[in-house]
Each structure stands twice: as C-alpha cells, then as structure tokens.
Design a protein around this motif. Structure first.
Motif, short mmCIF file in Angstrom:
data_model
loop_
_atom_site.label_atom_id
_atom_site.label_comp_id
_atom_site.label_asym_id
_atom_site.label_seq_id
_atom_site.Cartn_x
_atom_site.Cartn_y
_atom_site.Cartn_z
N ASN A 90 0.88 -0.77 -0.35
CA ASN A 90 -0.05 -0.13 0.45
C ASN A 90 0.81 1.12 -0.21
OD1 ASN A 90 -2.28 -1.57 0.29
ND2 ASN A 90 -1.83 -1.37 2.18
N TYR A 92 1.06 5.47 0.93
CA TYR A 92 -0.08 6.51 1.56
C TYR A 92 0.43 8.10 1.30
CZ TYR A 92 -1.28 2.95 5.06
OH TYR A 92 -1.93 1.73 5.15
N GLN A 96 -4.18 12.07 -0.46
CA GLN A 96 -5.67 10.97 0.31
C GLN A 96 -5.96 11.82 1.88
OE1 GLN A 96 -3.24 7.35 0.40
NE2 GLN A 96 -4.91 6.59 -0.39
N ASP A 100 -9.29 9.90 3.31
CA ASP A 100 -9.38 8.48 4.30
C ASP A 100 -8.28 8.28 4.74
OD1 ASP A 100 -7.98 8.47 1.76
OD2 ASP A 100 -8.98 7.05 0.94
N VAL A 101 -6.86 9.20 4.69
CA VAL A 101 -5.35 8.56 5.37
C VAL A 101 -5.30 9.72 6.83
CG1 VAL A 101 -3.29 8.77 5.12
CG2 VAL A 101 -4.45 7.50 3.87
N PHE A 123 0.30 5.80 10.12
CA PHE A 123 -0.44 7.52 9.39
C PHE A 123 -1.80 5.96 9.51
CE2 PHE A 123 3.12 9.21 7.98
CZ PHE A 123 1.99 11.05 7.81
N ASP A 124 -3.33 5.82 9.67
CA ASP A 124 -3.78 5.19 9.22
C ASP A 124 -4.84 5.51 8.39
OD1 ASP A 124 -3.64 4.63 11.96
OD2 ASP A 124 -4.55 5.10 12.69
N LYS A 125 -4.83 4.51 6.95
CA LYS A 125 -6.25 4.69 6.43
C LYS A 125 -7.43 4.22 6.70
CE LYS A 125 -6.56 2.69 1.19
NZ LYS A 125 -7.60 4.43 1.14
N TYR A 145 -2.72 0.57 8.33
CA TYR A 145 -2.06 1.64 9.05
C TYR A 145 -0.40 0.94 8.65
CZ TYR A 145 -1.80 -1.98 12.76
OH TYR A 145 -1.41 -3.18 13.36
#
Length: 243
Positions: A90, A92, A96, A100-101, A123-125, A145
């Motif tokens: 993924n 990030y 975003q 959504d991040v 960082f969270d998605k 994440y």
C-alpha cells in the motif's frame, strides 16, 4: 557605497531567512520485514494485500520548514507539507490526507541544533464513514496503517492491512476527527495481513538504492563467462604442457 552594502546585506539576510523557512524532506526506510502474517480467511472482503519478507516501509515526509531546536516529543502533524510512504503493498500519500488517511501520531524530538533525535509516525487509512470499531462484522471498522518509531533503538516498523479497529480517537491536536485507530486487531482469520521489522531510519539523506539481484538470464551470462574463462585457462595450460 554604504547604501549599496546595506542593500546587499539586507538581500542576503532575506535569502537566508527564506532558505531557513524552506520545506525540508526526511527520507524513511526500514529493514526488510522479519515477520509476516497474511490473511487466511476473508469474511468481509477487502483482502487484497499479502506481504512478503522482501517488502519494507520506505518513502519520505516533507515538512513546511526545518524542525526547531530542543523539541521533546513534539506533535508536528500540522507541519506536514506532503508525504508518500509505502509498506511494499500500500502507498499512503498527502493526496488522501484528511480524506481517508489520517496522522494518528507525528511526534519528534530534536537536539539544540534542530537535528532529529527520535520520531514516531503512524498513518491510518480508514475503510468508510462513519467509522466503526471493535466489530469484526462491521466493514467500516476496518483500517490499514503504517507505524514507525525510533525507540527503542534500532527502532521498529509495522504495517497492517484490513485490520479491525478496537478503539478510535483523535491525536493530540484533534485533527483526525476520531478517525484514527488507537488500537487494532491484526487477525488473519478476519482478513488482516500484517508485517513488522526492527530497524528503521529517518534521515535528510536519501537511502542508497538497493543492489539489483541478477535475473535468471543474467545468471546464465555470468555462468557462461565463468565457463569460457575456465575453458580458456585449461586450453592455455595444455598448450604449455605440449610446448
């Protein structure tokens, strides 16, 4: 003449001030993953990521200005100008950011010269709003994440995809609107994949490019070269014996 010197000094001062306030980029790279756990079942879907031990966390974070001196566990998420970080599967990015991040953690410490001495970023998605939590049956409780930390030395790096968020909450500045995940279940039977390693750096110097591994055709060329060299040496040895 004095006036010209004054103008020159003022111009140099302005250039120095602008340079000091210019964006600064830190480069991130972890060691390859030491442990990997990929999903074994996928009850709610969204299970597209499988990590490999050859993967790692890498990328960069650009701040709007250099870090200040003598910071102690300072939250700097408001100073993030842009970022692009990959966990090997993924990516990030700031495109975003706050969509959504979210930066659940963005904390640093520095010395008297402003040099980075410690860091922690997460960082969270998210996987949908409103954000669910602690329910394997709720697809909106899912979160992916990236987490890196310099402590304890040599630091640690963790990546996860399609985990279940147990508890959501804001970071210190309250910028995640409750979307950040403070605790997640990385359960492979519920569709999560995760990976971790020890050893991660965050530096102003870009990491060296990885040494390319020869392909099968390249190995064949190497082997052919060795065989030709050996044959030539053997032929030369026989000629000397018959001379």
């Amino acid at each position: 003449m004095k006036q010209l010197i004054s103008y020159a000094v003022a111009a140099l001062s302005l250039v120095a001030t602008q340079a000091a306030a210019a964006p600064v980029t830190y480069y991130i790279q972890s060691e390859p993953y030491e442990t990997v756990s990929n999903f074994t079942a996928c009850p709610l879907g969204g299970c597209t990521v499988k990590y490999a031990k050859s993967n790692r966390i890498s990328g960069s974070i650009t701040l709007v200005a250099p870090l200040g001196s003598n910071l102690t566990d300072e939250d700097i998420d408001l100073q993030i100008h842009s970022f692009s970080i990959s966990d090997g599967q993924n990516t990030y990015t700031d495109a975003q950011f706050f969509v959504d991040v979210f930066a659940q953690s963005a904390r640093v410490s520095t010395d008297s010269a402003g040099n980075l001495t410690s860091f922690e970023f997460k960082f969270d998605k998210t996987h949908g709003t409103p954000y669910g939590e602690a329910s394997y049956a709720d697809s909106k409780a899912k979160v992916s994440y990236i987490w890196i930390s310099s402590a304890p030395s040599p630091g640690a790096a963790v990546a996860a995809s399609n985990s279940t968020c147990q508890f959501r909450g804001d970071n210190v500045n309250g910028n995640t609107n409750g979307a950040g995940c403070m605790m997640a279940y990385d359960t492979d039977s519920q569709g999560a994949s995760s990976a971790s390693t020890t050893g991660v750096t965050m530096s102003l110097t870009p990491p060296p490019a990885p040494t390319p591994v020869p392909t099968l055709s390249e190995w064949a060329m190497i082997l052919l070269g060795v065989l030709l060299t050996g044959a030539a040496a053997l032929n030369l040895h026989r000629r000397r014996q018959t001379a």
